[in-house]
Scaffold this active site. Structure first.
Site, PDB file in Angstrom:
ATOM      1  N   ASP A   1      -9.916 -11.048  10.290  1.00 14.14           N
ATOM      2  CA  ASP A   1      -9.846  -9.746   9.615  1.00 14.14           C
ATOM      3  C   ASP A   1     -11.227  -9.084   9.604  1.00 14.14           C
ATOM      4  OD1 ASP A   1      -8.485  -7.923   7.312  1.00 14.14           O
ATOM      5  OD2 ASP A   1     -10.482  -8.528   6.656  1.00 14.14           O
TER       6      ASP A   1
ATOM      7  N   VAL B   1       0.842  -1.208   0.000  1.00 13.31           N
ATOM      8  CA  VAL B   1       0.000   0.000   0.000  1.00 13.31           C
ATOM      9  C   VAL B   1       0.873   1.253   0.000  1.00 13.31           C
ATOM     10  CG1 VAL B   1      -1.756   1.277   1.273  1.00 13.31           C
ATOM     11  CG2 VAL B   1      -1.879  -1.215   1.168  1.00 13.31           C
TER      12      VAL B   1
ATOM     13  N   GLY C   1      -6.851  -4.079  -2.105  1.00 14.65           N
ATOM     14  CA  GLY C   1      -5.963  -3.883  -3.245  1.00 14.65           C
ATOM     15  C   GLY C   1      -5.158  -2.616  -3.001  1.00 14.65           C
TER      16      GLY C   1
ATOM     17  N   GLU D   1     -10.565   5.970   6.934  1.00 19.76           N
ATOM     18  CA  GLU D   1     -11.531   5.541   5.919  1.00 19.76           C
ATOM     19  C   GLU D   1     -11.069   4.281   5.190  1.00 19.76           C
ATOM     20  OE1 GLU D   1     -14.619   7.547   4.855  1.00 19.76           O
ATOM     21  OE2 GLU D   1     -14.839   5.425   4.414  1.00 19.76           O
TER      22      GLU D   1
ATOM     23  N   LYS E   1     -12.698  -5.542  11.469  1.00 20.27           N
ATOM     24  CA  LYS E   1     -13.439  -4.473  10.775  1.00 20.27           C
ATOM     25  C   LYS E   1     -14.820  -4.293  11.396  1.00 20.27           C
ATOM     26  CE  LYS E   1     -10.897  -5.211   6.491  1.00 20.27           C
ATOM     27  NZ  LYS E   1     -10.828  -6.055   5.282  1.00 20.27           N
TER      28      LYS E   1
HETATM   29  N1  LIG Z   1      -2.868  -4.761   0.899  1.00 14.35           N
HETATM   30  C1  LIG Z   1      -4.120  -4.304   0.831  1.00 14.35           C
HETATM   31  O1  LIG Z   1      -4.816  -4.472  -0.172  1.00 14.35           O
HETATM   32  C2  LIG Z   1      -4.723  -3.540   1.979  1.00 14.35           C
HETATM   33  C3  LIG Z   1      -6.036  -3.042   1.882  1.00 14.35           C
HETATM   34  C4  LIG Z   1      -6.579  -2.296   2.929  1.00 14.35           C
HETATM   35  C5  LIG Z   1      -5.807  -2.079   4.051  1.00 14.35           C
HETATM   36  N2  LIG Z   1      -4.553  -2.589   4.128  1.00 14.35           N
HETATM   37  C6  LIG Z   1      -3.781  -2.334   5.329  1.00 14.35           C
HETATM   38  O2  LIG Z   1      -2.659  -1.528   4.985  1.00 14.35           O
HETATM   39  C7  LIG Z   1      -1.570  -1.825   5.856  1.00 14.35           C
HETATM   40  C8  LIG Z   1      -0.336  -2.166   5.040  1.00 14.35           C
HETATM   41  O3  LIG Z   1      -0.583  -3.302   4.231  1.00 14.35           O
HETATM   42  P1  LIG Z   1       0.488  -3.759   3.132  1.00 14.35           P
HETATM   43  O4  LIG Z   1      -0.207  -4.797   2.327  1.00 14.35           O
HETATM   44  O5  LIG Z   1       1.058  -2.587   2.428  1.00 14.35           O
HETATM   45  O6  LIG Z   1       1.611  -4.427   4.074  1.00 14.35           O
HETATM   46  P2  LIG Z   1       3.139  -4.705   3.687  1.00 14.35           P
HETATM   47  O7  LIG Z   1       3.288  -4.850   2.213  1.00 14.35           O
HETATM   48  O8  LIG Z   1       3.584  -5.813   4.563  1.00 14.35           O
HETATM   49  O9  LIG Z   1       3.917  -3.362   4.105  1.00 14.35           O
HETATM   50  C9  LIG Z   1       4.217  -3.042   5.434  1.00 14.35           C
HETATM   51  C10 LIG Z   1       5.271  -1.942   5.455  1.00 14.35           C
HETATM   52  O10 LIG Z   1       5.541  -1.612   6.820  1.00 14.35           O
HETATM   53  C11 LIG Z   1       6.941  -1.737   7.057  1.00 14.35           C
HETATM   54  N3  LIG Z   1       7.167  -2.243   8.401  1.00 14.35           N
HETATM   55  C12 LIG Z   1       6.763  -3.421   8.925  1.00 14.35           C
HETATM   56  N4  LIG Z   1       7.185  -3.546  10.185  1.00 14.35           N
HETATM   57  C13 LIG Z   1       7.855  -2.410  10.470  1.00 14.35           C
HETATM   58  C14 LIG Z   1       8.549  -1.949  11.621  1.00 14.35           C
HETATM   59  N5  LIG Z   1       8.639  -2.676  12.734  1.00 14.35           N
HETATM   60  N6  LIG Z   1       9.133  -0.725  11.565  1.00 14.35           N
HETATM   61  C15 LIG Z   1       9.066   0.012  10.450  1.00 14.35           C
HETATM   62  N7  LIG Z   1       8.427  -0.382   9.316  1.00 14.35           N
HETATM   63  C16 LIG Z   1       7.843  -1.581   9.338  1.00 14.35           C
HETATM   64  C17 LIG Z   1       7.462  -2.725   6.039  1.00 14.35           C
HETATM   65  O11 LIG Z   1       8.840  -2.504   5.851  1.00 14.35           O
HETATM   66  P3  LIG Z   1       9.677  -3.394   4.794  1.00 14.35           P
HETATM   67  O12 LIG Z   1       9.205  -2.927   3.451  1.00 14.35           O
HETATM   68  O13 LIG Z   1      11.104  -3.047   5.058  1.00 14.35           O
HETATM   69  O14 LIG Z   1       9.346  -4.815   5.093  1.00 14.35           O
HETATM   70  C18 LIG Z   1       6.595  -2.363   4.823  1.00 14.35           C
HETATM   71  O15 LIG Z   1       7.180  -1.279   4.127  1.00 14.35           O
HETATM   72  C19 LIG Z   1      -2.082  -2.948   6.778  1.00 14.35           C
HETATM   73  O16 LIG Z   1      -2.606  -2.393   7.951  1.00 14.35           O
HETATM   74  C20 LIG Z   1      -3.204  -3.579   5.967  1.00 14.35           C
HETATM   75  O17 LIG Z   1      -4.164  -4.227   6.775  1.00 14.35           O
HETATM   76  C21 LIG Z   1      -3.980  -3.304   3.125  1.00 14.35           C
END
Ligand SMILES: NC(=O)c1ccc[n+]([C@@H]2O[C@H](COP(=O)([O-])OP(=O)(O)OC[C@H]3O[C@@H](n4cnc5c(N)ncnc54)[C@H](OP(=O)(O)O)[C@@H]3O)[C@@H](O)[C@H]2O)c1
Length: 431
Positions: free
Chosen positions: A215, A31, A315, A144, A219
């Site tokens: 999950d 994201v 997404g 949101e 929500k």
């Molecule tokens: N993916 C979706 O479609 C979606 C949809 C709605 C909401 N969300 C929400 O959005 C959020 C992010 O999702 P994502 O899919 O983008 O997750 P992700 O790909 O795992 O990204 C997480 C990011 O946070 C960083 N991170 C993790 N632990 C950390 C720490 N201890 N200190 C500093 N940085 C740290 C990671 O660093 P590194 O890059 O170095 O590993 C990465 O850049 C979540 O809360 C998820 O529930 C996601």
């Protein structure tokens, strides 16, 4: 600890454009990368709307990981102190989970920096505390994108307090579960459907939280707080995942005039909070029955009439767009702050509500015998079908307790695998 900005003094100012609002991103993963790219590509459109945004810094876990999105970010660091050494106008949190997201968001709000997040786990557990802190510091905490990411309904209701007086809600909140059930209904295997959801970036690498219902429970927790003014813990919500669904259940549901969907439901008209997350049978006429794949939806039961919001639930690109809209609102509309405190009461949700039930009894015993045995325990079938060597039935209303006793008796008498899922009628209340 290593950092690409380790040569900067702690109070250093990065080379961001003067006059641009300075965004600090907590996270540059799926994201976060999408948001950094969208912010960059939206510069001209945002300029037309009178603002200029710049992603000055992103905090990540490991700076050594190659990431193309770094090109759109002033500085990528793994040091929280160096992140907060930047002068930031808005922080966007996309790390996920509670730790360290909670401490980092608190740190930003404590300094009066508005925070926008996509993190439902954080909002489910600490949403009210963080909103309180934001109010105390006269700043904003907005989320949101944390629930049905592509459909901006939470802010809409925050700004319409009369419309927000609702009696309950029924929703499909987990795109991965809905994608899997849709694909299995169309003949795919569970594993192939899950792999496809992961390939498209909206299922986590570890899908446990999605397929177990956790999950959706998180929500639902934040929706109960927002719409039902009740504080509950996600773990208190009775929750069943989709892993117990057999392909034959989906064929039988179709034969019985409906479908099985991964549903989250809550209602509070009776004074007690009824809530559950579970696969449920929806008749074909139900407003959420036609939602397939990653599409999410929420049906809000209000005294003024039902309202239904449907759209993409997850997404990276969809989530980034909603996050950027929240950033835009916070930046341009000073009155769009954190909404007034919710006079929430701490509640334990129950699942005692009467409903009809969709049953699977994996037996070759005559359907009439099964029907008669269920009736002995006060569960009356309205329709019964034999599909692929299994008895499937729809029942009239019964409480979960009565149903459990009847299914236990059937399981003992037939040694069959049995399961029951609630039926949600197209017009609530059903019973
Ligand atoms: N993916 C979706 O479609 C979606 C949809 C709605 C909401 N969300 C929400 O959005 C959020 C992010 O999702 P994502 O899919 O983008 O997750 P992700 O790909 O795992 O990204 C997480 C990011 O946070 C960083 N991170 C993790 N632990 C950390 C720490 N201890 N200190 C500093 N940085 C740290 C990671 O660093 P590194 O890059 O170095 O590993 C990465 O850049 C979540 O809360 C998820 O529930 C996601």
């Amino acid at each position: 600890m290593t950092s690409v900005v380790e040569t900067l003094p702690v109070d250093a100012e990065p080379a961001c454009r003067p006059g641009a609002l300075r965004i600090g991103q907590l996270g540059l993963g799926n994201v976060g990368s999408a948001l950094a790219g969208l912010t960059h590509r939206s510069a001209a459109a945002l300029h037309d709307h009178g603002i200029s945004l710049e992603t000055c810094v992103a905090l990540v876990r490991s700076v050594s990981r190659p990431r193309p999105a770094a090109a759109w970010v002033g500085t990528v660091t793994d040091d929280p102190d160096l992140f907060f050494a930047q002068r930031l106008d808005i922080v966007v949190e996309m790390i996920g989970g509670i730790d360290p997201a909670f401490a980092l968001v608190r740190r930003a709000l404590d300094r009066g920096i508005p925070v926008v997040t996509a993190n439902k786990s954080l909002v489910a557990v600490h949403g009210e505390a963080l909103s309180d802190l934001a109010r105390h510091r006269n700043t904003a905490f907005r989320y949101e994108a944390s629930c049905i990411a592509g459909v901006p309904f939470i802010g809409t209701f925050e700004r319409r307090p009369l419309a927000s007086r609702v009696d309950g809600l029924t929703a499909i909140l987990n795109g991965t579960s809905n994608t899997i059930l849709t694909a299995v209904a169309n003949g795919d295997t569970f594993a192939a459907a899950l792999a496809e959801a992961q390939r498209r970036g909206f299922a986590e690498p570890d899908p446990t939280a999605d397929v177990s219902g956790r999950d959706a429970a998180e929500k639902l927790t934040l929706l109960i707080r927002r719409f039902g003014q009740r504080l509950v813990a996600p773990a208190q919500i009775p929750t069943a995942g989709i892993t117990g669904i057999h392909p034959t259940d989906l064929r039988a549901a179709r034969a019985l005039g409906g479908t099985l969907k991964p549903v989250a439901h809550a209602s509070w008209t009776s004074g007690t909070l009824e809530a559950f997350v579970s696969p449920a049978f929806l008749p074909a006429t139900h407003p959420l029955a036609g939602l397939s794949g990653a599409t999410n939806g929420i049906l809000i039961d209000a005294p003024l009439g039902r309202q239904c919001y449907i759209g993409p639930g997850a997404g990276p690109n969809v989530t980034a767009a909603t996050l950027l809209d929240d950033v835009y609102e916070v930046a341009t509309e000073p009155h769009v702050r954190t909404p007034p405190a919710i006079a929430s009461t701490v509640t334990t949700p129950q699942w005692a509500r009467e409903s009809g039930w969709f049953l699977r009894i994996a037996t070759d015993a005559p359907a009439a015998d099964i029907s008669q045995l269920l009736a002995t325990y006060g569960v009356w079938t309205s329709r019964i079908e034999c599909v692929d060597g299994c008895v499937h039935a729809l029942t009239f209303c019964a409480t979960p307790r009565v149903l459990r006793a009847a299914l236990d008796a059937v399981a003992t008498a037939t040694r069959a695998d049995v399961a029951g899922y609630p039926v949600l009628s197209a017009e609530e209340p059903a019973c």
